[in-house]
Design a protein around this motif. Structure first.
Motif, PDB file in Angstrom:
ATOM      1  N   GLY A  35       0.867  -1.191   0.000  1.00  0.00           N
ATOM      2  CA  GLY A  35       0.000   0.000   0.000  1.00  0.00           C
ATOM      3  C   GLY A  35       0.894   1.229   0.000  1.00  0.00           C
ATOM      4  O   GLY A  35       0.913   2.000   0.950  1.00  0.00           O
ATOM      5  N   HIS A  37       2.324   4.842  -1.506  1.00  0.00           N
ATOM      6  CA  HIS A  37       1.859   6.062  -2.186  1.00  0.00           C
ATOM      7  C   HIS A  37       0.350   6.013  -2.400  1.00  0.00           C
ATOM      8  O   HIS A  37      -0.167   6.506  -3.391  1.00  0.00           O
ATOM      9  CB  HIS A  37       2.612   6.281  -3.505  1.00  0.00           C
ATOM     10  CG  HIS A  37       4.044   6.683  -3.267  1.00  0.00           C
ATOM     11  ND1 HIS A  37       4.415   7.967  -2.977  1.00  0.00           N
ATOM     12  CD2 HIS A  37       5.179   5.942  -3.230  1.00  0.00           C
ATOM     13  CE1 HIS A  37       5.733   8.011  -2.798  1.00  0.00           C
ATOM     14  NE2 HIS A  37       6.222   6.799  -2.937  1.00  0.00           N
ATOM     15  N   ASP A  39      -1.598   6.548   0.623  1.00  0.00           N
ATOM     16  CA  ASP A  39      -2.219   7.253   1.772  1.00  0.00           C
ATOM     17  C   ASP A  39      -2.755   8.623   1.375  1.00  0.00           C
ATOM     18  O   ASP A  39      -3.880   8.979   1.696  1.00  0.00           O
ATOM     19  CB  ASP A  39      -1.308   7.304   3.014  1.00  0.00           C
ATOM     20  CG  ASP A  39       0.032   7.990   2.844  1.00  0.00           C
ATOM     21  OD1 ASP A  39       0.401   8.348   1.707  1.00  0.00           O
ATOM     22  OD2 ASP A  39       0.726   8.173   3.876  1.00  0.00           O
ATOM     23  N   SER A 173       3.770  14.886   3.327  1.00  0.00           N
ATOM     24  CA  SER A 173       3.514  13.444   3.438  1.00  0.00           C
ATOM     25  C   SER A 173       2.098  13.144   3.906  1.00  0.00           C
ATOM     26  O   SER A 173       1.402  14.014   4.432  1.00  0.00           O
ATOM     27  CB  SER A 173       4.520  12.830   4.409  1.00  0.00           C
ATOM     28  OG  SER A 173       4.539  13.581   5.579  1.00  0.00           O
ATOM     29  N   GLY A 174       1.715  11.864   3.736  1.00  0.00           N
ATOM     30  CA  GLY A 174       0.395  11.409   4.184  1.00  0.00           C
ATOM     31  C   GLY A 174       0.434  11.013   5.651  1.00  0.00           C
ATOM     32  O   GLY A 174       1.376  11.350   6.378  1.00  0.00           O
ATOM     33  N   ILE A 175      -0.577  10.238   6.075  1.00  0.00           N
ATOM     34  CA  ILE A 175      -0.703   9.968   7.515  1.00  0.00           C
ATOM     35  C   ILE A 175      -0.120   8.611   7.928  1.00  0.00           C
ATOM     36  O   ILE A 175      -0.045   8.291   9.116  1.00  0.00           O
ATOM     37  CB  ILE A 175      -2.186  10.064   7.957  1.00  0.00           C
ATOM     38  CG1 ILE A 175      -2.267  10.250   9.473  1.00  0.00           C
ATOM     39  CG2 ILE A 175      -2.991   8.846   7.473  1.00  0.00           C
ATOM     40  CD1 ILE A 175      -3.531  10.857   9.954  1.00  0.00           C
ATOM     41  N   GLY A 341       8.109   2.371   1.924  1.00  0.00           N
ATOM     42  CA  GLY A 341       8.243   3.805   2.216  1.00  0.00           C
ATOM     43  C   GLY A 341       8.162   4.635   0.943  1.00  0.00           C
ATOM     44  O   GLY A 341       7.601   4.216  -0.056  1.00  0.00           O
TER      45      GLY A 341
HETATM   46  C1  GLA Z   1       6.443   8.397   2.991  1.00  0.00           C
HETATM   47  C2  GLA Z   1       5.308   9.277   3.525  1.00  0.00           C
HETATM   48  C3  GLA Z   1       4.039   8.462   3.713  1.00  0.00           C
HETATM   49  C4  GLA Z   1       3.678   7.670   2.453  1.00  0.00           C
HETATM   50  C5  GLA Z   1       4.899   6.907   1.924  1.00  0.00           C
HETATM   51  C6  GLA Z   1       4.636   6.257   0.600  1.00  0.00           C
HETATM   52  O1  GLA Z   1       6.795   7.448   3.948  1.00  0.00           O
HETATM   53  O2  GLA Z   1       5.695   9.859   4.746  1.00  0.00           O
HETATM   54  O3  GLA Z   1       2.979   9.321   4.093  1.00  0.00           O
HETATM   55  O4  GLA Z   1       3.132   8.502   1.473  1.00  0.00           O
HETATM   56  O5  GLA Z   1       6.032   7.753   1.796  1.00  0.00           O
HETATM   57  O6  GLA Z   1       3.688   5.249   0.724  1.00  0.00           O
END
Ligand code: GLA
Length: 394
Positions: A35, A37, A39, A173-175, A341
């Motif tokens: 899962g 990219h 978020d 970034s996402g959560i 990541g």
């Molecule tokens: C980084 C971001 C997350 C996510 C990943 C990719 O770790 O901090 O929020 O988007 O990349 O899945």
């Protein structure tokens, strides 16, 4: 990590008569099983907290000062600021993460009654994309929450950690990272719907297999700008789909709905970015089902497909991550392997039969050195709990 060592270091750095009122906390790093990219596209992620992470020894002060020292950045010395001056300052380096956290906790309505001091030590491999920054944000969130008796629900601290990253530090970034670090559970993955924040724990019953973390040791120089570029590409693809479809996020689409409407995007690159987001989200749901049904081979195959999509459609891998994944796929006893990541360097993971781990590491290490020119580093991952106070020996 040894509790006595950390506390004696604390007393050395912050000498004081008050030896009793110190407390020890730990906040993990994370891996993402599948899962990627998804978020920030309103899709699902499936991360786990790991037992590498960040330790903090903390004590309240009587004045308004916050004093921070990291054993990972001794050259920075003790960084000091007041509870009343919580602006981003470049010269404060790593301490901006704690600073941002304290600022947003106060802005959320909880004025701290005094300052505090923390000695920090992280054993997450450096710059490896295992979320050392989310680990530090959540460490400080939990320290402040516990020491000052605030009653922030864990999910609120997760949200504040993300806000630090997005607004204080400026990474879009996402959560996922703060969520995994804050909510992790021993031996479990967390399936999180990033749109609703509904989540469920799924025990990682890997039988006679284990998770290997493989660090490319590649510096992630352009990572943040490339990351933000991918986000904008997804936003643009979404906007084009929304000219005809009543969707809020790419994660709302099934594979079929995407195929039926992809012509609306009308740009090869944007189409591939959106395709990854849609298919990866669906793969994540399939992976949970496979795990729950004990179909580990299927789970591994979905991991491999995830890597290919990140390589070919999302284009966030590169020679180093591709070499690790591709070398892993060839080894006997490997169920699956993929980058984990943000990409552009950082780490990959593989699920490997316990009896074959030594041989796996030897072979993948050799191929990596030959192709990339320097060494990768390998760790057997243990899946642990989210950030918390530690009361027993560590
Ligand atoms: C980084 C971001 C997350 C996510 C990943 C990719 O770790 O901090 O929020 O988007 O990349 O899945």
């Amino acid at each position: 990590m040894n509790k006595e060592f950390l506390t004696s270091k604390f007393h050395e750095i912050f000498p004081n008569e008050d030896k009793a009122n110190i407390r020890l906390f730990f906040s993990p790093g994370r891996i993402n099983l599948i899962g990627e990219h998804t978020d920030y596209n309103g899709g699902h992620v499936f991360p786990s907290a790991i037992t590498f992470g960040t330790y903090g020894v903390a004590r309240k002060r009587e004045d308004q000062l916050i004093r921070l020292y990291s054993l990972n950045f001794p050259e920075d010395g003790t960084i000091e600021f007041s509870l009343n001056e919580l602006d981003y300052e470049k010269s404060h380096g790593w301490a901006n993460y704690p600073k941002g956290m304290v600022r947003y906790i106060q802005e959320a309505g909880e004025k701290l009654s005094s300052g505090f001091e923390v000695l920090v030590y992280g054993d997450i491999p450096n710059g490896a994309g295992l979320s050392s920054s989310a680990s530090l944000e959540m460490l400080i969130g939990v320290i402040v929450n516990e020491m000052f008796g605030l009653e922030f629900p864990r999910l609120e601290l997760v949200r504040l950690g993300k806000k630090v990253e997005n607004e204080f530090i400026g990474v879009n970034s996402g959560i996922m990272d703060q969520f995994a670090v804050g909510m992790g559970k021993k031996d479990c993955g967390i399936l999180l719907d990033c749109h609703t924040l509904n989540y469920q724990y799924a025990p990682l019953n890997l039988t006679d297999y284990q998770i290997i973390i493989m660090n490319t040791n590649k510096r992630r120089e352009l990572a943040d700008s490339k990351y933000n570029e991918r986000r904008s590409e997804c936003e643009e693809a979404l906007a084009r789909l929304q000219t005809k479809l009543p969707i809020k996020e790419l994660g709302d689409l099934s594979e079929q709905e995407f195929e039926d409407n992809r012509h609306l995007i009308n740009d090869d690159v944007l189409e591939r970015r959106a395709k990854h987001a849609v298919y990866e989200n669906q793969r994540t749901l399939k992976a949970l089902k496979a795990l729950q049904a004990g179909e580990l081979e299927n789970f591994g195959a979905l991991m491999n497909a995830s890597h290919l999509s990140l390589r070919d459609d999302y284009e966030v891998t590169g020679l180093e991550l591709d070499t690790l994944a591709e070398a892993s796929w060839k080894q006997p006893g490997t169920l699956g392997a993929r980058m984990t990541g943000a990409g552009f360097g950082g780490c990959a993971i593989a699920i490997v039969k316990t009896a074959q781990i030594d041989e796996f590491i030897e072979e993948v290490a050799k191929e990596y050195k030959e192709k990339v020119g320097y060494e990768a580093t390998f760790y057997v991952a243990s899946i642990g709990d989210g950030a918390k106070e530690i009361t027993t020996e560590v």
